[in-house]
Write an enzyme that holds these catalytic residues in place. Structure first.
Site, PDB file in Angstrom:
ATOM      1  N   HIS A 120     -35.541  31.782 -23.199  1.00 11.33           N
ATOM      2  CA  HIS A 120     -35.465  33.150 -22.680  1.00 11.33           C
ATOM      3  C   HIS A 120     -36.299  34.042 -23.601  1.00 11.33           C
ATOM      4  O   HIS A 120     -36.417  33.761 -24.804  1.00 11.33           O
ATOM      5  CB  HIS A 120     -33.991  33.574 -22.731  1.00 11.33           C
ATOM      6  CG  HIS A 120     -33.671  34.885 -22.088  1.00 11.33           C
ATOM      7  ND1 HIS A 120     -33.895  36.085 -22.714  1.00 11.33           N
ATOM      8  CD2 HIS A 120     -33.123  35.182 -20.884  1.00 11.33           C
ATOM      9  CE1 HIS A 120     -33.492  37.075 -21.929  1.00 11.33           C
ATOM     10  NE2 HIS A 120     -33.022  36.551 -20.799  1.00 11.33           N
ATOM     11  N   ASP A 197     -29.067  29.866 -29.126  1.00 10.22           N
ATOM     12  CA  ASP A 197     -28.844  30.919 -28.144  1.00 10.22           C
ATOM     13  C   ASP A 197     -27.766  30.407 -27.193  1.00 10.22           C
ATOM     14  O   ASP A 197     -28.021  29.551 -26.348  1.00 10.22           O
ATOM     15  CB  ASP A 197     -30.161  31.205 -27.401  1.00 10.22           C
ATOM     16  CG  ASP A 197     -29.964  32.137 -26.209  1.00 10.22           C
ATOM     17  OD1 ASP A 197     -28.810  32.462 -25.875  1.00 10.22           O
ATOM     18  OD2 ASP A 197     -30.981  32.524 -25.605  1.00 10.22           O
ATOM     19  N   GLN A 200     -25.782  31.273 -22.353  1.00 14.99           N
ATOM     20  CA  GLN A 200     -25.364  30.590 -21.125  1.00 14.99           C
ATOM     21  C   GLN A 200     -24.423  29.422 -21.393  1.00 14.99           C
ATOM     22  O   GLN A 200     -24.091  28.681 -20.464  1.00 14.99           O
ATOM     23  CB  GLN A 200     -26.594  30.083 -20.344  1.00 14.99           C
ATOM     24  CG  GLN A 200     -27.537  31.168 -19.879  1.00 14.99           C
ATOM     25  CD  GLN A 200     -26.927  32.088 -18.822  1.00 14.99           C
ATOM     26  OE1 GLN A 200     -25.905  31.781 -18.206  1.00 14.99           O
ATOM     27  NE2 GLN A 200     -27.559  33.224 -18.613  1.00 14.99           N
ATOM     28  N   LYS A 223     -21.589  38.419 -19.990  1.00  7.14           N
ATOM     29  CA  LYS A 223     -21.762  37.211 -19.173  1.00  7.14           C
ATOM     30  C   LYS A 223     -20.490  36.366 -19.154  1.00  7.14           C
ATOM     31  O   LYS A 223     -20.436  35.342 -18.498  1.00  7.14           O
ATOM     32  CB  LYS A 223     -22.914  36.370 -19.726  1.00  7.14           C
ATOM     33  CG  LYS A 223     -24.285  37.016 -19.563  1.00  7.14           C
ATOM     34  CD  LYS A 223     -25.358  36.093 -20.108  1.00  7.14           C
ATOM     35  CE  LYS A 223     -26.664  36.802 -20.354  1.00  7.14           C
ATOM     36  NZ  LYS A 223     -27.423  37.039 -19.141  1.00  7.14           N
ATOM     37  N   CYS A 363     -36.750  36.328 -17.192  1.00  8.30           N
ATOM     38  CA  CYS A 363     -37.074  36.458 -18.622  1.00  8.30           C
ATOM     39  C   CYS A 363     -37.478  35.116 -19.223  1.00  8.30           C
ATOM     40  O   CYS A 363     -37.124  34.825 -20.387  1.00  8.30           O
ATOM     41  CB  CYS A 363     -35.914  37.062 -19.421  1.00  8.30           C
ATOM     42  SG  CYS A 363     -35.480  38.707 -18.886  1.00  8.30           S
TER      43      CYS A 363
HETATM   44  N1  PMP Z   1     -30.558  34.132 -23.652  1.00 10.33           N
HETATM   45  C1  PMP Z   1     -30.266  33.622 -22.453  1.00 10.33           C
HETATM   46  C2  PMP Z   1     -30.315  32.146 -22.246  1.00 10.33           C
HETATM   47  C3  PMP Z   1     -29.902  34.477 -21.416  1.00 10.33           C
HETATM   48  O1  PMP Z   1     -29.611  33.983 -20.211  1.00 10.33           O
HETATM   49  C4  PMP Z   1     -29.848  35.871 -21.646  1.00 10.33           C
HETATM   50  C5  PMP Z   1     -29.484  36.838 -20.543  1.00 10.33           C
HETATM   51  N2  PMP Z   1     -30.195  36.652 -19.360  1.00 10.33           N
HETATM   52  C6  PMP Z   1     -30.155  36.343 -22.920  1.00 10.33           C
HETATM   53  C7  PMP Z   1     -30.503  35.437 -23.905  1.00 10.33           C
HETATM   54  C8  PMP Z   1     -30.114  37.790 -23.262  1.00 10.33           C
HETATM   55  O2  PMP Z   1     -28.838  38.274 -23.114  1.00 10.33           O
HETATM   56  P1  PMP Z   1     -28.568  39.843 -23.256  1.00 10.33           P
HETATM   57  O3  PMP Z   1     -29.444  40.506 -22.244  1.00 10.33           O
HETATM   58  O4  PMP Z   1     -27.125  39.998 -22.957  1.00 10.33           O
HETATM   59  O5  PMP Z   1     -28.942  40.216 -24.635  1.00 10.33           O
END
Ligand code: PMP
Length: 408
Positions: A120, A197, A200, A223, A363
């Site tokens: 991401h 990270d 998910q 999430k 993203c």
């Molecule tokens: N890493 C992953 C794998 C994600 O799916 C996301 C959210 N789409 C993020 C990081 C970023 O999360 P946040 O926008 O809550 O900071």
């Protein structure tokens, strides 16, 4: 082991109850919130609101205790010590914290950071910013055609130059579960720091940060049934102690003079300013809710939903191309394209039938370049997703397919 019964769970989610026609398939972006989380936040402002860690008065002490109790609950949620839990805004801030607090101090020209091709942007851009400032370079573990990382490449990629390895646990696009413990072990063998990270994975599967073998693990509250504006950076205490502060200000200090200051021990060292107190307490309520369901059951439910959706898509919609690994251990995330129809058009058409899915690059531009498509439509599931939701999604997708049939 009883499975999660989403029909019963849905009763706890006011938004889903108010909109019976909505099929919400975008939980990978943000989840819906149960009554207990909404109520906990509301009650905090009605009954407990005060400035924490400062006031000598009873209300402030009570609010501070509730905030620290939330830290304790989040520590339990991931098998950690509470001194290792730092409240941040979200996964993005957690990863930036490590990048700045560790990277600026420890990286030199010629050093390498190892990421993966499926990351991401939150686990790419902070490292780009740090590399610009330090002269370090980025390499990536390649993604194979089966939607899994090519771990054979680790042998050549993991040299003594690699000082940090940062990988996503579960892909927000492909649903791939990466073998983080294996990667961490290989990274440790060359003395690299390991960052995970967990945006998910924390919401969807049981997490024991010690078993992962990482030094840092980041996730977002919104999430995992919690509010926006709060997330967690977990760090092994000895690793946290070596980090310089990221943000400076009140609450993170030991002593301050006009010209200089000394800093508090972790976790306070990394929580400058007034924190998101209500949000942290709301997140703890979400973590309790999930622990009551049982994270192993949550994960099992999602595996079943993913397998069911993929089977129906394969059998009934040959015009649809899905991405991501097949076989066991795939999370509840399904990216797909419908011929050459743009993902946004497919998602907009699905919305006409009440199906909420996300379309775009999610993203993850490097990943989409690798997949060879500019964008995908993504359906993602959670505790309140039912088989009927998936049935309605498939039936709507068939209508969308029929509508676009002249272009397919
Ligand atoms: N890493 C992953 C794998 C994600 O799916 C996301 C959210 N789409 C993020 C990081 C970023 O999360 P946040 O926008 O809550 O900071």
């Amino acid at each position: 082991m009883a499975i999660v019964t989403p029909q019963a769970i849905r009763q706890d989610f006011p938004l889903l109850m108010q909109r019976p026609d909505l099929v919400y398939l975008n939980s990978a972006a943000t989840s819906q919130k149960p009554e207990v989380v909404i109520e906990t936040i509301s009650r905090y402002y009605r009954e407990l609101n005060a400035s924490i860690h400062r006031g000598a008065y009873t209300l402030s002490v009570q609010a501070s205790e509730a905030y620290e109790q939330a830290r304790h609950t989040l520590a339990r949620f991931i098998g950690a010590d509470e001194r290792e839990v730092i409240f941040v805004r979200n996964t993005t801030e957690a990863l930036n914290l490590v990048a700045y607090a560790w990277g600026l101090r420890n990286l030199r020209p010629g050093d390498e950071i190892l990421l993966t091709e499926m990351e991401h942007h939150a686990n790419l851009v902070p490292w780009h910013l740090i590399c610009e400032r330090t002269g370090a370079r980025i390499k990536a573990i390649p993604l194979g055609p089966d939607g899994r990382l090519e771990l054979e490449a680790l042998h050549t990629l993991l040299t003594q130059r690699v000082k940090l390895v940062s990988v996503m646990h579960v892909s927000n696009v492909l649903g791939t579960v990466n073998p983080v413990a294996e990667i961490a072990q290989a990274a440790k063998a060359v003395g690299a720091l390991v960052v995970v990270d967990g945006a998910q994975s924390a919401p969807h599967m049981p997490i024991d940060v010690r078993a992962l073998g990482a030094d840092f693990y980041a996730f977002s509250g919104h999430k995992m049934l919690g509010p926006t504006g709060v997330g967690v950076l977990w760090g092994r205490y000895e690793a946290l102690e070596t980090l310089a502060p990221f943000l400076g200000g009140g609450s993170m200090i030991r002593e301050v003079y006009v010209e200089r200051s000394t800093y508090a021990a972790p976790p306070q060292r990394f929580e400058a300013g007034t924190p998101a107190v209500a949000e942290a307490i709301g997140l703890a309520a979400a973590a309790e809710y999930l622990m009551n369901l049982g994270m192993d059951r949550v994960w099992q439910h999602e595996l079943e939903l993913a397998a069911y959706a993929l089977k129906r898509l394969d059998e009934e919609l040959p015009e649809v191309r899905t991405f991501g690994p097949r076989g066991p251990g795939r999370g509840g995330v399904i990216p797909f394209v419908l011929g050459d129809i743009h993902a946004h058009d497919v998602a907009t058409a699905l919305d006409q039938y009440g199906i909420a899915v996300r379309a775009g690059h999610h993203c993850a531009q490097p990943l989409h370049r690798k997949l060879g498509v500019p964008a995908t439509v993504r359906a993602s599931f959670y505790v309140y997703t039912t088989l009927e939701d998936i049935d309605r999604f498939i039936e709507a997708l068939k209508k969308v397919r029929d509508f676009f049939k002249d272009w397919l």
